[in-house]
Design a protein around this motif. Structure first.
Motif, PDB file in Angstrom:
ATOM      1  N   GLU A 132       7.673   6.215  15.307  1.00 49.70           N
ATOM      2  CA  GLU A 132       8.043   6.328  16.567  1.00 49.70           C
ATOM      3  C   GLU A 132       7.252   7.613  17.413  1.00 49.70           C
ATOM      4  O   GLU A 132       7.040   7.245  18.327  1.00 49.70           O
ATOM      5  CB  GLU A 132       9.587   6.137  16.704  1.00 49.70           C
ATOM      6  N   LYS A 136       4.633   6.928  20.030  1.00 51.19           N
ATOM      7  CA  LYS A 136       5.288   7.969  21.189  1.00 51.19           C
ATOM      8  C   LYS A 136       3.572   8.616  21.510  1.00 51.19           C
ATOM      9  O   LYS A 136       3.390   8.619  22.855  1.00 51.19           O
ATOM     10  CB  LYS A 136       5.916   9.394  21.414  1.00 51.19           C
ATOM     11  N   ASP A 139       1.786   5.847  23.739  1.00 50.59           N
ATOM     12  CA  ASP A 139       2.164   6.010  25.372  1.00 50.59           C
ATOM     13  C   ASP A 139       1.673   6.477  25.548  1.00 50.59           C
ATOM     14  O   ASP A 139       0.968   6.379  26.769  1.00 50.59           O
ATOM     15  CB  ASP A 139       3.970   6.141  25.297  1.00 50.59           C
ATOM     16  N   THR A 140       1.148   8.107  25.349  1.00 55.45           N
ATOM     17  CA  THR A 140       0.841   8.890  25.906  1.00 55.45           C
ATOM     18  C   THR A 140      -0.768   8.757  26.436  1.00 55.45           C
ATOM     19  O   THR A 140      -1.208   9.266  27.527  1.00 55.45           O
ATOM     20  CB  THR A 140       1.147  10.725  25.458  1.00 55.45           C
ATOM     21  N   LYS A 176      10.032  -0.669  23.867  1.00 58.39           N
ATOM     22  CA  LYS A 176      10.901   0.314  24.909  1.00 58.39           C
ATOM     23  C   LYS A 176       9.544   1.397  25.254  1.00 58.39           C
ATOM     24  O   LYS A 176      10.263   2.604  25.831  1.00 58.39           O
ATOM     25  CB  LYS A 176      11.679   1.082  23.495  1.00 58.39           C
ATOM     26  N   TYR A 177       8.353   1.521  25.130  1.00 55.78           N
ATOM     27  CA  TYR A 177       7.819   2.495  25.243  1.00 55.78           C
ATOM     28  C   TYR A 177       6.554   2.028  26.468  1.00 55.78           C
ATOM     29  O   TYR A 177       5.928   0.695  26.046  1.00 55.78           O
ATOM     30  CB  TYR A 177       6.848   3.145  24.093  1.00 55.78           C
ATOM     31  N   ASN A 179       4.972   2.494  28.904  1.00 51.55           N
ATOM     32  CA  ASN A 179       3.302   1.185  28.750  1.00 51.55           C
ATOM     33  C   ASN A 179       2.495   1.060  27.583  1.00 51.55           C
ATOM     34  O   ASN A 179       1.507   0.180  27.720  1.00 51.55           O
ATOM     35  CB  ASN A 179       2.211   3.656  28.506  1.00 51.55           C
TER      36      ASN A 179
END
Length: 215
Positions: A132, A136, A139-140, A176-177, A179
């Motif tokens: 996860e 993240k 996604d960034t 759920k992210y 991007n």
């Protein structure tokens, strides 16, 4: 025509198939039966001492590790193609994303999920957290960009989509992210021959996972 020793369900193999499709390169596909140890036979070890898939054999060169293969294919057969830009700064970003895939995102997924599938191990919450955290980060990276390394499709996307699509076989909710979700749908709809090159292999991977978890 280069020979590609592969397994349909393998994410790294699917990354090579996606790249070949995007470049309109025909590959001579050679299925490797891992279950019966074909990858451990002397003739295969001569090609690839690490006995992994995929392995590409082209004009006397034997090369393995999918990210090395896909950049080689562009450099030899489509030099200057935007899939692997020649500009040093743009290429550096693509390389970074490829290294992130092999060293962080796909690695953390492998460490979490494959012991469950192939070793019957219980889910490890700490390893899931590591996956996860990698998502993240990804996604960034995608914030403000259409694709993984900017606003053009590159081999980084083809490698990462093969990895991330494999998450569908697990309990990891990567959608759920925001991007990542946007990027995922974009690449699925814009990567040339996506369903043929990745979708079919993903189905094979899911079937393998289901069969292994039933044992």
């Amino acid at each position: 025509m280069p020979d590609l020793y592969y397994v349909p369900g393998s994410a790294p193999c699917r990354a090579v198939l996606l790249t070949a499709r995007a470049l309109n390169i025909n590959l001579n596909l050679k299925l490797v039966d891992l279950h019966h140890g074909e990858h451990l036979k002397p003739e295969y070890l001569k090609l690839n001492p690490q006995h992994t898939v995929p392995t590409l054999v082209d004009d006397g060169l034997s090369i393995w590790e999918s990210r090395a293969i896909i950049t080689y294919l562009v450099n030899k057969y489509a030099k200057g193609n935007s899939l692997y830009p020649e500009d040093p700064k743009a290429r550096a970003v693509v390389d970074q994303r490829l290294y992130f895939d092999i060293g962080t995102l796909y690695q953390k997924f492998s460490e979490y999920f494959y012991p469950q599938v192939f070793g019957g191990a219980p889910a490890d919450k700490e390893k899931l957290t590591a996956v996860e955290n990698a998502l993240k980060l990804f996604d960034t990276f995608l914030e403000g960009h259409k694709y993984a390394a900017g606003n053009n499709l590159t081999v980084a996307d083809l490698s990462l989509i093969a990895s991330v699509s494999s998450f569908e076989a697990s309990d990891i909710n990567f959608l759920k992210y925001p991007n990542v979700k946007r990027w995922y749908e974009t690449v699925k709809s814009t990567a040339p021959g996506y369903e043929e090159a990745n979708g079919k292999g993903l189905i094979a991977f899911k079937e393998l996972v289901n069969n292994m978890l039933k044992k």
